[in-house]
Write a protein that holds these residues in place. Structure first.
Motif: not given
Length: 99
Positions: A33-36, A54-56, A60-67
């Motif tokens: 789950m991605i939260l703010a 929610r994302a799968i 082992a990766y940096q899997s999230l970035d935001v504008s």
């Protein structure tokens, strides 16, 4: 001053990312789950967590970035079984002319 620790998440968190104005923190829970969490200006007092989506995530990766404005997310996710791959075709104009 300016030194210390502040707990933001209630159920663990990974890959924290700040919005461009430092007023909101985004992160992923271990369940995907991605939260703010908004932070009060000048105090870093956390507000209430908001579940966004929610994302799968890929391990082992940096899997999230935001504008910078917090409106767009880039998430590196695992492909589902049978998902079509992305195929890059170069030189297609020359091949089209030859026909």
């Amino acid at each position: 001053e300016g030194v210390g620790r502040l707990q933001i998440s209630t159920r663990g968190g990974l890959i924290p990312r700040w919005r461009g104005d430092d007023r909101e923190l985004y992160y992923a829970r271990p369940d995907g789950m991605i939260l703010a969490v908004p932070l009060a200006h000048g105090t870093l007092q956390p507000g209430r967590e908001t579940e966004l989506f929610r994302a799968i995530l890929r391990p082992a990766y940096q899997s999230l970035d935001v504008s910078r404005d917090g409106q767009l997310f880039l998430v590196n996710v695992l492909a589902s079984e049978g998902a079509a791959p992305i195929v890059l075709v170069s030189g297609w104009k020359q091949d089209l002319r030859a026909r």
